[in-house]
Scaffold this motif. Structure first.
Motif, PDB file in Angstrom:
ATOM      1  N   SER A 191       7.402  61.903 -15.546  1.00  0.00           N
ATOM      2  CA  SER A 191       8.650  61.250 -15.134  1.00  0.00           C
ATOM      3  C   SER A 191       9.032  60.137 -16.108  1.00  0.00           C
ATOM      4  O   SER A 191      10.211  59.960 -16.428  1.00  0.00           O
ATOM      5  CB  SER A 191       8.512  60.687 -13.717  1.00  0.00           C
ATOM      6  N   HIS A 192       8.053  59.381 -16.574  1.00  0.00           N
ATOM      7  CA  HIS A 192       8.331  58.330 -17.562  1.00  0.00           C
ATOM      8  C   HIS A 192       8.923  58.931 -18.831  1.00  0.00           C
ATOM      9  O   HIS A 192       9.866  58.378 -19.406  1.00  0.00           O
ATOM     10  CB  HIS A 192       7.052  57.571 -17.925  1.00  0.00           C
ATOM     11  N   LEU A 193       8.365  60.050 -19.247  1.00  0.00           N
ATOM     12  CA  LEU A 193       8.838  60.688 -20.478  1.00  0.00           C
ATOM     13  C   LEU A 193      10.278  61.160 -20.343  1.00  0.00           C
ATOM     14  O   LEU A 193      11.024  61.182 -21.318  1.00  0.00           O
ATOM     15  CB  LEU A 193       7.929  61.871 -20.851  1.00  0.00           C
ATOM     16  N   GLU A 194      10.657  61.530 -19.133  1.00  0.00           N
ATOM     17  CA  GLU A 194      12.024  62.005 -18.907  1.00  0.00           C
ATOM     18  C   GLU A 194      12.997  60.861 -18.662  1.00  0.00           C
ATOM     19  O   GLU A 194      14.180  60.963 -18.975  1.00  0.00           O
ATOM     20  CB  GLU A 194      12.039  62.962 -17.706  1.00  0.00           C
ATOM     21  N   ASN A 195      12.498  59.759 -18.096  1.00  0.00           N
ATOM     22  CA  ASN A 195      13.376  58.630 -17.745  1.00  0.00           C
ATOM     23  C   ASN A 195      12.722  57.320 -18.157  1.00  0.00           C
ATOM     24  O   ASN A 195      12.025  56.698 -17.357  1.00  0.00           O
ATOM     25  CB  ASN A 195      13.635  58.608 -16.231  1.00  0.00           C
ATOM     26  N   GLY A 196      12.925  56.903 -19.389  1.00  0.00           N
ATOM     27  CA  GLY A 196      12.317  55.676 -19.877  1.00  0.00           C
ATOM     28  C   GLY A 196      12.736  54.464 -19.060  1.00  0.00           C
ATOM     29  O   GLY A 196      13.893  54.339 -18.660  1.00  0.00           O
ATOM     30  N   ASN A 197      11.785  53.574 -18.797  1.00  0.00           N
ATOM     31  CA  ASN A 197      12.060  52.351 -18.052  1.00  0.00           C
ATOM     32  C   ASN A 197      13.113  51.526 -18.789  1.00  0.00           C
ATOM     33  O   ASN A 197      12.966  51.256 -19.976  1.00  0.00           O
ATOM     34  CB  ASN A 197      10.757  51.546 -17.910  1.00  0.00           C
ATOM     35  N   PRO A 198      14.194  51.119 -18.131  1.00  0.00           N
ATOM     36  CA  PRO A 198      15.237  50.345 -18.816  1.00  0.00           C
ATOM     37  C   PRO A 198      14.790  48.927 -19.180  1.00  0.00           C
ATOM     38  O   PRO A 198      15.413  48.283 -20.013  1.00  0.00           O
ATOM     39  CB  PRO A 198      16.385  50.311 -17.800  1.00  0.00           C
ATOM     40  N   ASP A 253       4.313  54.657 -19.661  1.00  0.00           N
ATOM     41  CA  ASP A 253       5.479  53.933 -19.160  1.00  0.00           C
ATOM     42  C   ASP A 253       6.011  53.001 -20.251  1.00  0.00           C
ATOM     43  O   ASP A 253       7.218  52.967 -20.527  1.00  0.00           O
ATOM     44  CB  ASP A 253       5.069  53.136 -17.920  1.00  0.00           C
ATOM     45  N   PHE A 254       5.114  52.256 -20.873  1.00  0.00           N
ATOM     46  CA  PHE A 254       5.511  51.337 -21.945  1.00  0.00           C
ATOM     47  C   PHE A 254       6.097  52.092 -23.141  1.00  0.00           C
ATOM     48  O   PHE A 254       7.162  51.736 -23.663  1.00  0.00           O
ATOM     49  CB  PHE A 254       4.308  50.504 -22.390  1.00  0.00           C
ATOM     50  N   LEU A 255       5.423  53.141 -23.584  1.00  0.00           N
ATOM     51  CA  LEU A 255       5.898  53.886 -24.754  1.00  0.00           C
ATOM     52  C   LEU A 255       7.250  54.558 -24.492  1.00  0.00           C
ATOM     53  O   LEU A 255       8.102  54.622 -25.379  1.00  0.00           O
ATOM     54  CB  LEU A 255       4.859  54.936 -25.160  1.00  0.00           C
ATOM     55  N   SER A 256       7.434  55.059 -23.269  1.00  0.00           N
ATOM     56  CA  SER A 256       8.714  55.679 -22.924  1.00  0.00           C
ATOM     57  C   SER A 256       9.829  54.642 -22.910  1.00  0.00           C
ATOM     58  O   SER A 256      10.953  54.911 -23.344  1.00  0.00           O
ATOM     59  CB  SER A 256       8.616  56.360 -21.558  1.00  0.00           C
ATOM     60  N   TYR A 281       9.791  51.942 -24.682  1.00  0.00           N
ATOM     61  CA  TYR A 281      10.003  51.590 -26.098  1.00  0.00           C
ATOM     62  C   TYR A 281      10.965  52.598 -26.742  1.00  0.00           C
ATOM     63  O   TYR A 281      11.887  52.217 -27.471  1.00  0.00           O
ATOM     64  CB  TYR A 281       8.675  51.587 -26.851  1.00  0.00           C
ATOM     65  N   LYS A 282      10.746  53.874 -26.456  1.00  0.00           N
ATOM     66  CA  LYS A 282      11.628  54.893 -27.025  1.00  0.00           C
ATOM     67  C   LYS A 282      13.070  54.683 -26.582  1.00  0.00           C
ATOM     68  O   LYS A 282      14.003  54.827 -27.384  1.00  0.00           O
ATOM     69  CB  LYS A 282      11.162  56.293 -26.601  1.00  0.00           C
ATOM     70  N   SER A 283      13.260  54.340 -25.311  1.00  0.00           N
ATOM     71  CA  SER A 283      14.619  54.184 -24.784  1.00  0.00           C
ATOM     72  C   SER A 283      15.323  52.943 -25.330  1.00  0.00           C
ATOM     73  O   SER A 283      16.539  52.829 -25.244  1.00  0.00           O
ATOM     74  CB  SER A 283      14.598  54.135 -23.252  1.00  0.00           C
ATOM     75  N   THR A 284      14.541  52.009 -25.897  1.00  0.00           N
ATOM     76  CA  THR A 284      15.133  50.773 -26.431  1.00  0.00           C
ATOM     77  C   THR A 284      14.963  50.638 -27.934  1.00  0.00           C
ATOM     78  O   THR A 284      15.382  49.636 -28.522  1.00  0.00           O
ATOM     79  CB  THR A 284      14.483  49.539 -25.754  1.00  0.00           C
ATOM     80  N   GLN A 285      14.373  51.653 -28.583  1.00  0.00           N
ATOM     81  CA  GLN A 285      14.024  51.489 -29.992  1.00  0.00           C
ATOM     82  C   GLN A 285      15.242  51.415 -30.920  1.00  0.00           C
ATOM     83  O   GLN A 285      15.148  50.799 -31.989  1.00  0.00           O
ATOM     84  CB  GLN A 285      13.094  52.606 -30.454  1.00  0.00           C
ATOM     85  N   THR A 286      16.373  51.968 -30.504  1.00  0.00           N
ATOM     86  CA  THR A 286      17.565  51.871 -31.346  1.00  0.00           C
ATOM     87  C   THR A 286      17.951  50.408 -31.566  1.00  0.00           C
ATOM     88  O   THR A 286      18.188  49.973 -32.699  1.00  0.00           O
ATOM     89  CB  THR A 286      18.751  52.633 -30.724  1.00  0.00           C
TER      90      THR A 286
END
Length: 333
Positions: free
Chosen positions: A131-138, A176-179, A181-186
């Motif tokens: 679930s984390h991989l599909e929906n990164g924590n905002p 959870d942390f890595l997901s 990070y991906k959602s905010t890495q831009t």
């Protein structure tokens, strides 16, 4: 909603609710549940609630708890019992906070063996990773840092430091942390490139850790699917329907990698990512010729310390979990 999506959603429920979803509740447990609540409704005080909860969660046998409940209910009038049935069984109102739920009774009355419960918890952690991989924590920071009663930063999910915490449960926080990070890495990269440009103009060397987030997340996914497949296998005899649900969920992801998980990739990526998060996350570019400035989203000095220590500790714990399991496996051969 597809069956597999429902299974994944169920795996994200609290443990006792999850068990209730995957295991049929015997009729006698439902009766016990209703009678237990009638004891509370007959005297709805915090003290009575605590008494009931402590009794149900005690190490006494199922028979002893049933005998205690029978004694408690023998003088409760039928009107109270009927009102309790209407409120909690027919209308399905939530039980008062602190009162055992019907799902918890399955464990506290020993209808679910400890080994099976542990296996459901393994599957739960694996499902949460997916679930984390599909929906990164905002909110990347909240994956690692919480606040204590005085408002000071503390480690989030500190229960993972307990000896009973498992490899996959600890990995769930890293995923959870890595997901996140991906959602905010831009935005992190924008701030990173901006500060790099300013450093180059000033003739100052600029360095920052490299983060290959996709490789690390693939390893997390691999571990999650392998864990779900193993849980399905272990539950096949005692809980065939639950086992099939887990197997179907794994199959929905197609052919998955069965090679050993590369813990070193996850560990290196997580430690590099937290450094970049501390340096660049949550900052705002206000002036083209100035470095990005910190905002409320950024890591404070104390939050940064907690976050770095959490990642370092968690990755070390995961590796130790893995080493211990290998040693135990070798000892059985």
């Amino acid at each position: 909603m597809t069956d597999n999506k429902q299974t994944l959603n169920d795996l994200n429920l609290p443990t006792m609710s999850l068990i209730e979803k995957f295991c049929n509740t015997p009729e006698e447990v439902k009766i016990f549940f209703a009678e237990m609540l009638s004891v509370y409704e007959n005297n709805p005080t915090p003290e009575n609630l605590q008494l009931i909860a402590e009794k149900i969660k005690s190490r006494e046998s199922r028979e002893e708890k049933q005998a205690w409940l029978k004694e408690q209910t023998k003088n409760i009038d039928s009107q109270t019992k009927a009102a309790t049935l209407e409120k909690y069984i027919k209308q399905k109102n939530p039980v008062p906070k602190g009162m055992p739920t019907s799902g918890e009774l399955l464990t506290f009355l020993d209808y679910i063996p400890r080994q099976a419960k542990d296996e459901f918890m393994e599957a739960q952690a694996a499902g949460r990773i997916l679930s984390h991989l599909e929906n990164g924590n905002p909110d990347l920071k909240k994956t690692l840092v919480a606040l204590d009663e005085q408002g000071k930063p503390k480690e989030a999910k500190d229960f993972l430091n307990k000896p009973f915490a498992t490899e996959i449960q600890r990995m769930e926080q890293i995923a959870d942390f890595l997901s996140a990070y991906k959602s905010t890495q831009t935005q992190i990269h924008i701030n990173q490139r901006h500060e790099e440009s300013l450093a180059n103009l000033a003739g100052v060397e600029f360095t920052s850790p490299e983060v290959d987030i996709e490789k690390a997340l693939e390893e997390c996914k691999k571990m999650a699917l392998q864990t779900l497949a193993l849980s399905a296998q272990k539950l096949e005899t005692s809980y065939p329907e639950a086992s099939q649900k887990l197997s179907d969920l794994v199959a929905s992801y197609g052919e998955y990698d069965k090679s050993p998980v590369k813990y070193a990739i996850i560990s290196k990526t997580a430690n590099n990512a937290i450094q970049n998060s501390i340096d660049f996350y949550g900052k705002e570019i206000k002036y083209a010729d100035m470095p990005p400035v910190e905002t409320e989203k950024s890591f404070s000095k104390d939050e940064a310390t907690v976050a770095k220590e959490t990642i370092k500790k968690r990755t070390s714990q995961i590796q130790q979990n893995h080493t211990n399991l290998q040693a135990m496996s070798a000892g059985r051969e």
